[in-house]
Design a protein around this motif. Structure first.
Motif, PDB file in Angstrom:
ATOM      1  N   HIS A 182      64.254  -2.940  33.597  1.00 46.67           N
ATOM      2  CA  HIS A 182      63.400  -2.097  34.430  1.00 46.67           C
ATOM      3  C   HIS A 182      61.966  -2.613  34.403  1.00 46.67           C
ATOM      4  O   HIS A 182      61.461  -3.031  33.360  1.00 46.67           O
ATOM      5  CB  HIS A 182      63.456  -0.658  33.930  1.00 46.67           C
ATOM      6  CG  HIS A 182      62.896   0.341  34.898  1.00 46.67           C
ATOM      7  ND1 HIS A 182      61.545   0.512  35.084  1.00 46.67           N
ATOM      8  CD2 HIS A 182      63.507   1.225  35.729  1.00 46.67           C
ATOM      9  CE1 HIS A 182      61.348   1.457  35.987  1.00 46.67           C
ATOM     10  NE2 HIS A 182      62.517   1.917  36.391  1.00 46.67           N
ATOM     11  N   ALA A 183      61.302  -2.551  35.549  1.00 52.66           N
ATOM     12  CA  ALA A 183      59.945  -3.094  35.669  1.00 52.66           C
ATOM     13  C   ALA A 183      58.957  -2.420  34.726  1.00 52.66           C
ATOM     14  O   ALA A 183      57.954  -3.024  34.328  1.00 52.66           O
ATOM     15  CB  ALA A 183      59.457  -2.954  37.115  1.00 52.66           C
ATOM     16  N   ASP A 184      59.214  -1.176  34.345  1.00 54.11           N
ATOM     17  CA  ASP A 184      58.296  -0.473  33.447  1.00 54.11           C
ATOM     18  C   ASP A 184      58.214  -1.116  32.067  1.00 54.11           C
ATOM     19  O   ASP A 184      57.249  -0.879  31.334  1.00 54.11           O
ATOM     20  CB  ASP A 184      58.746   0.983  33.263  1.00 54.11           C
ATOM     21  CG  ASP A 184      58.319   1.869  34.418  1.00 54.11           C
ATOM     22  OD1 ASP A 184      57.811   1.322  35.416  1.00 54.11           O
ATOM     23  OD2 ASP A 184      58.503   3.093  34.329  1.00 54.11           O
ATOM     24  N   ILE A 186      61.231  -8.914  40.200  1.00 56.05           N
ATOM     25  CA  ILE A 186      60.769  -9.053  38.819  1.00 56.05           C
ATOM     26  C   ILE A 186      61.425 -10.265  38.167  1.00 56.05           C
ATOM     27  O   ILE A 186      60.765 -11.057  37.465  1.00 56.05           O
ATOM     28  CB  ILE A 186      61.086  -7.778  38.018  1.00 56.05           C
ATOM     29  CG1 ILE A 186      60.303  -6.585  38.579  1.00 56.05           C
ATOM     30  CG2 ILE A 186      60.760  -7.972  36.545  1.00 56.05           C
ATOM     31  CD1 ILE A 186      58.817  -6.708  38.439  1.00 56.05           C
ATOM     32  N   GLY A 195      54.826   3.290  33.999  1.00 52.19           N
ATOM     33  CA  GLY A 195      55.531   3.936  35.096  1.00 52.19           C
ATOM     34  C   GLY A 195      56.246   5.179  34.604  1.00 52.19           C
ATOM     35  O   GLY A 195      56.156   5.563  33.431  1.00 52.19           O
ATOM     36  N   ARG A 210      55.364   0.101  43.682  1.00 51.80           N
ATOM     37  CA  ARG A 210      56.701  -0.417  43.380  1.00 51.80           C
ATOM     38  C   ARG A 210      57.657  -0.134  44.528  1.00 51.80           C
ATOM     39  O   ARG A 210      58.501  -0.957  44.870  1.00 51.80           O
ATOM     40  CB  ARG A 210      57.209   0.220  42.085  1.00 51.80           C
ATOM     41  CG  ARG A 210      58.461  -0.423  41.529  1.00 51.80           C
ATOM     42  CD  ARG A 210      58.695   0.037  40.110  1.00 51.80           C
ATOM     43  NE  ARG A 210      57.624  -0.445  39.247  1.00 51.80           N
ATOM     44  CZ  ARG A 210      57.286   0.099  38.096  1.00 51.80           C
ATOM     45  NH1 ARG A 210      57.916   1.172  37.665  1.00 51.80           N
ATOM     46  NH2 ARG A 210      56.325  -0.408  37.365  1.00 51.80           N
ATOM     47  N   SER A 211      57.512   1.023  45.134  1.00 53.45           N
ATOM     48  CA  SER A 211      58.349   1.367  46.281  1.00 53.45           C
ATOM     49  C   SER A 211      57.940   0.571  47.518  1.00 53.45           C
ATOM     50  O   SER A 211      58.800   0.052  48.246  1.00 53.45           O
ATOM     51  CB  SER A 211      58.232   2.870  46.555  1.00 53.45           C
ATOM     52  OG  SER A 211      58.941   3.229  47.714  1.00 53.45           O
ATOM     53  N   HIS A 254      58.971  -3.144  46.940  1.00 54.63           N
ATOM     54  CA  HIS A 254      60.315  -3.353  46.402  1.00 54.63           C
ATOM     55  C   HIS A 254      60.288  -4.035  45.029  1.00 54.63           C
ATOM     56  O   HIS A 254      61.083  -4.935  44.750  1.00 54.63           O
ATOM     57  CB  HIS A 254      61.173  -4.160  47.382  1.00 54.63           C
ATOM     58  CG  HIS A 254      61.398  -3.456  48.690  1.00 54.63           C
ATOM     59  ND1 HIS A 254      62.507  -2.689  48.949  1.00 54.63           N
ATOM     60  CD2 HIS A 254      60.629  -3.374  49.811  1.00 54.63           C
ATOM     61  CE1 HIS A 254      62.440  -2.180  50.171  1.00 54.63           C
ATOM     62  NE2 HIS A 254      61.291  -2.569  50.714  1.00 54.63           N
ATOM     63  N   GLY A 255      59.353  -3.592  44.199  1.00 53.23           N
ATOM     64  CA  GLY A 255      59.293  -4.086  42.827  1.00 53.23           C
ATOM     65  C   GLY A 255      58.597  -5.416  42.650  1.00 53.23           C
ATOM     66  O   GLY A 255      58.497  -5.911  41.532  1.00 53.23           O
ATOM     67  N   THR A 256      58.078  -6.010  43.729  1.00 52.49           N
ATOM     68  CA  THR A 256      57.463  -7.343  43.614  1.00 52.49           C
ATOM     69  C   THR A 256      55.949  -7.287  43.493  1.00 52.49           C
ATOM     70  O   THR A 256      55.303  -8.321  43.353  1.00 52.49           O
ATOM     71  CB  THR A 256      57.817  -8.218  44.826  1.00 52.49           C
ATOM     72  OG1 THR A 256      57.179  -7.681  46.005  1.00 52.49           O
ATOM     73  CG2 THR A 256      59.321  -8.259  45.049  1.00 52.49           C
TER      74      THR A 256
END
Length: 721
Positions: free
Chosen positions: A100-102, A130, A482, A688-689, A692-694
């Motif tokens: 997860h990006a968090d 990510i 996050g 993030r939304s 798209h996480g980039t």
């Protein structure tokens, strides 16, 4: 390359040397199957039974209870195994990281601990932003990498599509070593070896090696030519490519040798299909790890200084050299106490030895985030090899190894451990800035007593957490990566430190000023027996340009306000400015001129004129109207080029002003703008939304500026009601 490994018992951990260690970090998006793959690797080497459990039933890749609630890994975990390879026993430390990006901070810690990386890619979901950015990060430092394609047993699992995505996203040097052999049910039943041109068939339940079937020959030849060309291009033998292009056959052993060297250099990245549930492809992957991935002796070592920043001799990956190690994870065990996961770069770390603990986070990060500098000597407790959810005691850990150390009470994640006779400081890995603020309050008075200690422990465990008490709003604010990260932090407070908290919206530190010039009359008169109170102050107030501060001017004539009470009026005005007159925010950028007043020979006093000054300011504010100033942040957003327009449009909806865009390479751009801080409270989640996480962003305070009137009315209404 063909799998032929035999498990070794944990007694091999005692005899390990740097050349017999492999440190491998697993990277991939959430649900790509990293933890399941580690369990399969351990089971495939005989270290544990299936389902990732030791003989006594301990879960090997166990993280924290919160992970079972969330259904995903949220922290770094280490699992070690001793394997008998072709050239002898090797200890492999698998470092499993969250997807997860968090929790990218945990991934960065895993990258520091490891010497090579396995990128785990789902054959169903492909590569996320990510994972791509982490690949580029590894490439920038030349870290050796291999790719594992999982989820081939799922209905939408497509190895060919996943391979094409990896080659497109990850770039040059990505080539398959094996292909999945599909059975009658279109599920993986074995492997097709491209170099060996052999079939490894497991459809009967037993791995059987045989010659390639006629229907596979053409496919093998097509991909094998590309694979061989890729290997030869990375060969240290400059004549090999010309000889091969001239029609000379290159021997299998030569290809394997060049392949291993290219993988170790980080210039060639083999792709392997693995079915973690059946163990298909596990022996082949283990052999790539043993023979292709470098030992700590071959991996560049970090630069160290003395704790005060002075030069120091270079680090050597030698058990006989002075100790230099780094804490890559800190956790608390209910029985053992604080446990530090340590990567040893130099020297030997033994039980009961005294080490120097050095932490200077602010020196590198620019802020301490709640990590005060510390230099202290401590005696280590037990040293253990890590089996995920269990620890196997060993007498010592040597250079290149990853071990767990008990009872280092002052050591925090990112700290350097060294010999007391030669103290060292290592620059920590790059810590992402926590950008999601949440205000917390203790639920009960009992929790109030435990809150500071619990938050202090969270900060020591996780450098991506920042805790601060805002001096303007007096809120205690926890900065996290996050929503998922925040949920984990609150759960740890509750479950590990028995502290219940409530969360609140974060207040932004606004400022008040006057909308226009105005006059105010302050009259404070009281008479209730004995000495009364009498003071009158007349003021003129005018707003000043931003950043001017406060000016107090005395224009009293004729002694209307006695000299000794002029300062009292100013004191009262200043006190009221601190309290605010509209929404309760401090007032700034004003000139207050005392033009007149009245005094009484008996009843006037310092306190009375302070009150008169306060009342005069409030009356002037009522006449002029209150303007609010809001903090403006400089925001820098880095995103894929395809999302630049989306980010710019969103920035405008947040009342922001785009100041420019700049290409930063690799198909990414930086969008710069100035945005009101009140619009950025949840930007870490929203970006993030949007991207798209980039996306990634930084923010820095620039100035306070006038808030639009419609926003002012909302704030004032909220303060009144």
């Amino acid at each position: 390359m063909a799998g032929n490994v035999r498990p070794r018992g944990t007694e091999a951990f005692e005899q390990v040397t740097p050349d017999r260690i492999r440190n491998v970090v697993l990277i991939g998006h959430a649900a790509a199957g990293k933890t399941t793959l580690v369990e399969a690797l351990l089971a495939g080497t005989g270290a544990v039974s299936r389902a990732g459990r030791t003989e006594d039933g301990t879960t090997v890749c166990d993280h924290e209870d919160i992970e079972h609630k969330l259904g995903r890994s949220v922290s770094l975990a280490v699992a070690s195994v001793a394997v008998e390879g072709v050239t002898g026993a090797v200890k492999v430390n698998f470092v499993d990281t969250p997807g997860h990006a968090d929790f990218v901070g945990e991934v960065r810690a895993g990258l520091r601990a490891a010497d090579a990386a396995l990128f785990v890619v789902s054959a169903v979901d492909g590569v996320d932003g990510i994972t791509r950015m982490l690949w580029e990060e590894c490439a920038s430092v030349g870290m050796p990498r291999a790719v594992v394609v999982t989820h081939l047993d799922q209905q939408r699992g497509d190895f060919d599509e996943a391979l094409a995505i990896c080659q497109r996203v990850f770039g040059e040097g990505v080539q398959p070593l094996y292909l999945p052999l599909l059975g009658d049910d279109e599920m993986p039943a074995g492997l097709i070896g491209l170099l060996s041109q052999k079939i490894f068939d497991s459809s009967s339940g037993t791995r059987v090696e045989r010659e390639a079937d006629p229907q596979h020959i053409e496919l093998i030849e097509t991909l094998r030519q590309s694979l061989i060309e890729g290997i030869i291009q990375e060969s240290e033998d400059d004549t090999l490519l010309d000889r091969w292009l001239g029609g000379e056959e290159v021997g299998f052993d030569t290809l394997v040798e060049d392949l291993e060297k290219a993988v170790a250099r980080g210039s060639f990245h083999p792709v392997l299909p693995v079915d973690a549930l059946t163990g298909l492809g596990v022996p082949e992957l283990v052999e790539v790890i043993l023979r292709g991935f470098p030992s700590p002796l071959e991996h560049p070592l970090p630069t160290v200084t003395t704790p005060d920043g002075s030069p120091r001799e270079a680090v050597e990956c030698d058990p006989a050299a002075p100790l230099v190690a780094e804490v890559v994870k800190t956790t608390t065990d209910s029985f053992v106490g604080r446990v530090s996961v340590v990567r040893i770069f130099s020297g030997t770390l033994a039980q009961d030895m005294t080490v120097h603990v050095s932490g200077h986070f602010a020196q590198f990060a620019g802020s301490d985030r709640g990590h005060p500098d510390h230099d202290v000597d401590e005696r280590v407790g037990a040293v253990s090899t890590i089996l995920g959810g269990s620890l196997a005691p060993v007498t010592r850990g040597v250079a290149g190894d990853i071990v767990a150390v008990a009872r280092l009470s002052r050591a925090e994640t990112g700290d350097t451990l060294s010999a007391p006779s030669a103290p060292a400081l290592m620059e920590p890995w790059v810590m992402p800035e926590p950008l999601l603020p949440t205000a917390v309050t203790a639920r009960t008075s009992a929790d109030e007593d435990k809150l500071s200690q619990g938050l202090g422990r969270l900060v020591a465990e996780d450098p991506t957490v920042r805790v601060e008490v805002n001096p303007d709003t007096r809120q205690m604010v926890v900065w996290s990566m996050g929503e998922a990260h925040l949920e984990v932090l609150l759960d740890r407070l509750r479950s590990k430190y028995n502290t219940e908290v409530d969360t609140q919206s974060v207040k932004v530190a606004l400022r008040e000023t006057f909308a226009k010039a105005a006059s105010g009359h302050g009259r404070h008169v009281k008479q209730s027996g004995g000495h009364g109170q009498f003071a009158v102050a007349d003021v003129e107030v005018e707003p000043l340009p931003e950043g001017s501060g406060f000016e107090f001017v005395d224009k009293v004539v004729g002694g209307a306000v006695p000299r000794q009470f002029i300062a009292s009026v100013e004191k009262g005005v200043r006190a009221q400015m601190e309290r605010g007159v509209g929404a309760g925010y401090p007032m700034v950028d004003l000139r207050v001129t005392l033009v007149g007043g009245k005094a009484h020979s008996v009843d006037s006093s310092d306190a009375a004129f302070q009150m008169a000054g306060s009342l005069a300011l409030k009356e002037a504010a009522a006449a002029a109207g209150v303007a609010l100033l809001e903090p403006i942040d400089d925001v820098r957003v880095v995103v894929d080029d395809e999302y630049v327009g989306t980010v710019m449009s969103d920035m405008s909806t947040r009342r922001g002003r785009v100041t420019g865009t700049t290409s930063v390479g690799n198909g990414r751009s930086e969008v710069a703008g100035e945005v009101p801080a009140i619009e950025l409270t949840r930007y870490a989640i929203d970006l993030r939304s949007l991207a798209h996480g980039t996306g990634a962003f930084t923010r820095e305070y620039v100035k306070h500026a006038l808030m639009p009137q419609h926003q002012v009315e909302k704030v004032l209404a909220a303060a009144a009601g």
